[in-house]
Structures are given as structure tokens and as C-alpha cells.
Design a protein around this motif. Structure first.
Motif, mmCIF file in Angstrom:
data_model
loop_
_atom_site.group_PDB
_atom_site.id
_atom_site.type_symbol
_atom_site.label_atom_id
_atom_site.label_comp_id
_atom_site.label_asym_id
_atom_site.label_seq_id
_atom_site.Cartn_x
_atom_site.Cartn_y
_atom_site.Cartn_z
ATOM 1 N N GLY A 39 0.799 -1.220 0.000
ATOM 2 C CA GLY A 39 0.000 0.000 0.000
ATOM 3 C C GLY A 39 0.832 1.271 0.000
ATOM 4 N N GLY A 40 2.161 1.142 0.175
ATOM 5 C CA GLY A 40 3.036 2.305 0.080
ATOM 6 C C GLY A 40 3.567 2.855 1.390
ATOM 7 N N SER A 41 3.118 2.334 2.541
ATOM 8 C CA SER A 41 3.655 2.844 3.807
ATOM 9 C C SER A 41 5.075 2.327 4.014
ATOM 10 C CB SER A 41 2.762 2.429 4.981
ATOM 11 O OG SER A 41 2.808 1.043 5.181
ATOM 12 N N ARG A 42 5.880 3.092 4.745
ATOM 13 C CA ARG A 42 7.297 2.775 4.928
ATOM 14 C C ARG A 42 7.628 2.712 6.417
ATOM 15 N NH1 ARG A 42 5.972 4.958 0.382
ATOM 16 N NH2 ARG A 42 7.298 4.918 -1.463
ATOM 17 N N SER A 43 8.137 1.558 6.865
ATOM 18 C CA SER A 43 8.440 1.345 8.280
ATOM 19 C C SER A 43 9.917 1.013 8.454
ATOM 20 C CB SER A 43 7.600 0.193 8.846
ATOM 21 O OG SER A 43 6.224 0.485 8.761
ATOM 22 N N PHE A 44 10.601 1.756 9.327
ATOM 23 C CA PHE A 44 12.014 1.516 9.604
ATOM 24 C C PHE A 44 12.156 0.417 10.660
ATOM 25 C CE2 PHE A 44 11.791 6.019 8.335
ATOM 26 C CZ PHE A 44 12.702 6.010 7.285
ATOM 27 N N PHE A 45 13.235 -0.351 10.558
ATOM 28 C CA PHE A 45 13.498 -1.399 11.540
ATOM 29 C C PHE A 45 15.002 -1.620 11.647
ATOM 30 C CE2 PHE A 45 13.435 -3.558 7.495
ATOM 31 C CZ PHE A 45 14.441 -4.513 7.590
#
Length: 423
Positions: A39-45
């Protein structure tokens, strides 16, 4: 793809991959990465080892934190792991005090893990209508949220004249609590959801918001539908072919059409394949829509060097829902000015309702079973999954032929078109 420096500009330019979470690694900080959902969301890890055991730690989403903040946090986590310290121990010790915001963010993470394209829209709605509008509730412990709290959020949207959005938010809250309860016994759930410790659903008894689906109840009369078709024919390209293709594929859901690529088109047995991800299904269902010759001609006019079929730039990017909606709004206004509108103004969603309503009525009399397969709704039952293996291709083709005849032949006479090639 090689490693990148995960700066603000670089991360924003990363493109989602259909059906899977794409992972990109930072070239400077080992173990620092970003997940890009379909869906285009970006999560850092950050991914590293603590006392020899692998450990993956979510840092946060772009928008809630900046790329620079995420980089600093990744370095801090790396230092703690190197010293044998657990960066999450304090956080996990407060699981019982997880906030309402933690719950809703975990729900979005679950949608992303499932590859739901709706995850971004859900995240945006939660951020705007709950986090920003009700910051105190956002920080309130999730296990102390009451029905009255939920009513405050949903009621505020309804009172502002947004019944559809109010019902969406009601559904998000209700489902988030339900999934958190189920997660306690499901190791396949994200860790963020399993650790919430939710045991009850305060939104369970919230009723559907009245007026939330009125726009979809509108179906054009046959005369209005033919007037709509006439106006479609007068549109400039690529608007004309996009609107024509939307109708001649049976009014498929706009979000699903936007994901169709040239690889999904079969010209030997003329058809397009839609991978239906709606609902709670973990894997998309294959939905095949026959293509009439006029639909194939429209595809040839709007496709180019890019991969997307429903596109206004030669396939480089898919059309947005707003494009369909604005186009329909313009036709509706033209019909109203010409005295062709018999009922209330209509939206793009009304075209789908119109096609089903007109085809099921006489003289076309297409069965509800065939329409269910053509429009891909109500297809998740036990009978469909385990016992019914007929693909209804020829029946769907016949229905689309009737639809074309309805619009082009005043008396509804349908000219037969041969079915697909068979092996």
C-alpha cells in the motif's frame, strides 16, 4: 537492488511491490532497513543479534518519525545490542500499559503483513481522525478504552456530516480490538499485536452508521445509463477508453482495476485477471474477467511503454481513484445540464451498482450467481472454496455481451460473440 543510504528523499522514492513487503537495507548502518508495504507505507526497523540470537526491532513509520530520527535510533539499538543489552526490554515490560495508539498501529502493521493495499488508507484515517483529533484517547491504555470513548470518535465524524468516514473508523476500531484478542493465541500475528494483552472489545456493540452507504444505493435508470454511455463516447483519450473499459469489464472495483498490468491480459482467450485482495483473505483470489473486442481496442489505445493497463500516462503509473471519480462527476454534471438526470447525482461507484441492477432485470435476466462471479463479491464461502470449481467464464462473457447490447442496441438485442478458445 544494492544497498542505499536511507535518507528522507531516498525512502520517499522507493516504490511498493505488488503483493509483498519490499525490504531495502542501508549501506552505512548494518542491520538498518525499511519495509515498504504494497500500500506504500514505509516502516524503519533494525535487525541484529543479542547474545547470539537474532532480534528484529521495529523503529517506526515514515511520517511519524523522520528518516534521520530512524537512523539515530538504529545506531542506538546497535550500540545496546553490542553491549549485550536488550533495547526492547523496558518496552515489553509495559505491555499491559500498551496504548490505544499502539493497538491501532499494530492493526495497520497486520494489514501490511497481509499485503492489504488498504493499509495506507487505514493508517491515514487513523492518524487524522483519532491520533490528531483525540490525542488523549490515543495515549490512553488500550485495555481501558470504553464504548463511550469509541462513540466519541465515531460520533464526532457523524456529527460533522461524514457518515461514510465515521463508519469506516468504527470498523477499523472494532476490527483492531477483535484481531488483538485473536492474536493472543496466534503466533502468525505480528509481535506488536500479540503483546497488547487485549481481552475485550469495547467497540463490539457499535452499530453501523446510518447513511454511510447511501452513495452506493444509487443505480441509474436504463435511460440514464445509455446517456452516460453516450457521454463516455464523447470524451477525449485516454478518458474515453478508461471509462469505456470500466463499463465493459462489468464495473469492477476501481482499486483492483488500477493494479491490472499488461501481464494480466490474455489475448488468446481474451480476458484480464484481477487478484482480489479484499476482505480478510490472506492470499488474493484469482478473478478472471472476459474481454469483448471493444475492451481490447480500448486497452490498445491507453497502454504504452509502461506496465499498467488502467493508466493515463501510457502505463507508467496507475490511475488514482480520484481520476475515475472526477471523470464520473463531470459526466454527471453534463447529464444534469442536458436534462438527462432522472434522479440524484451519482458517483463512480454507482456504475457498478447500475450494471448489476440492469443485468439482473428483464429482459436480460442474468442470474445472481453469474453476477456474483462477474463482480467478484460473496465468493469467500465454503461452497465456493471447496466444492464449486466451475469458472463461469462463458456465463460472464454472455453477461458482458448483454451489457454491451443494452448500451448500443436500443431494444437490447444481443449479438453473440464466440467464447474463449479451449485446449
Amino acid at each position: 537492488m544494492g544497498k542505499l543510504k536511507l535518507s528522507k528523499t531516498t525512502v520517499e522514492r522507493l516504490q511498493p511491490v505488488e503483493g509483498v513487503q519490499a525490504i531495502y537495507w542501508d549501506k552505512d548502518i548494518t542491520g538498518f532497513g525499511v519495509r515498504v508495504s504494497p500500500g506504500g507505507s514505509r516502516s524503519f526497523f533494525y535487525q541484529g543479534r543479542l547474545n547470539g540470537r537474532a532480534k528484529k526491532i521495529t523503529i517506526g513509520k515514515l511520517g511519524r518519525i523522520t528518516a534521520e530520527t530512524a537512523r539515530k535510533e538504529a545506531k542506538r539499538i546497535a550500540s545496546m545490542l553490542e553491549l549485550g543489552q536488550d533495547p526492547t526490554r523496558k518496552k515489553e515490560g509495559k505491555a499491559a500499559g500498551s496504548t490505544f495508539g499502539d493497538l491501532l498501529e499494530a492493526y495497520v502493521e497486520l494489514l501490511e503483513q497481509q499485503g492489504k493495499v488498504s493499509a495506507k488508507a487505514v493508517s491515514n484515517a487513523i492518524s487524522k481522525d483519532i491520533e490528531t483529533a483525540f490525542p488523549k484517547l490515543w495515549k490512553k491504555p488500550a485495555n481501558t478504552i470504553t464504548l463511550d470513548d469509541c462513540m466519541d470518535i465515531v460520533g464526532s465524524l457523524k456529527d460533522d456530516g461524514k457518515p461514510r468516514q465515521a463508519d469506516k473508523v468504527r470498523s477499523y476500531i472494532r476490527t483492531a480490538f477483535s484481531e488483538a484478542i485473536n492474536a493472543r493465541g496466534d503466533v502468525n500475528m505480528p509481535a506488536s499485536m500479540r503483546k497488547l494483552g487485549i481481552t475485550s472489545n469495547p467497540a463490539r456493540d457499535m452499530r453501523k452508521v446510518k447513511g454511510s452507504s447511501n452513495a452506493k444505493d444509487r443505480a441509474l435508470s436504463l435511460a440514464e445509463f445509455r446517456a452516460y454511455w453516450k457521454h463516455v463516447q464523447g470524451l477525449p483519450e485516454p478518458k474515453r477508453s478508461l471509462a469505456l473499459l470500466h463499463v465493459l469489464t462489468g464495473g469492477q472495483r476501481q482499486q483492483q482495476l488500477a493494479r491490472v498490468t499488461l501481464a494480466d491480459i490474455d489475448r488468446d482467450a481474451p480476458s484480464l485477471t484481477i487478484w482480489d485482495r479484499k476482505g480478510r483473505r490472506a492470499k488474493p483470489r484469482r478473478h478472471v474477467v472476459p474481454l469483448l473486442p471493444e475492451a481490447l481496442e480500448a486497452i490498445d489505445k491507453i497502454t504504452g511503454g509502461g506496465e499498467y493497463v488502467f493508466s493515463c500516462d501510457g502505463g507508467l503509473s496507475p490511475v488514482h481513484m480520484a481520476y475515475f471519480n472526477d471523470q464520473t462527476k463531470g459526466i454527471c454534471a453534463a447529464m444534469q445540464e442536458a436534462g438527462e438526470l432522472e434522479g440524484e447525482p451519482f458517483t463512480a461507484g454507482a456504475i457498478r451498482a447500475t450494471i448489476e441492477t440492469r443485468l439482473i432485470a428483464k429482459p436480460y435476466s442474468v442470474s445472481s450467481d453469474v453476477l456474483a462471479h462477474l463482480l467478484s463479491h460473496g465468493m469467500g464461502g465454503i461452497q465456493q472454496r471447496h466444492y464449486q470449481h466451475h469458472d463461469f467464464f462463458d456465463e460472464k462473457l454472455d453477461a458482458l455481451q448483454k451489457l454491451h447490447g443494452m448500451l448500443t442496441q436500443p431494444r437490447g438485442k444481443v449479438t453473440a460473440i464466440r467464447g474463449r478458445k479451449r485446449a
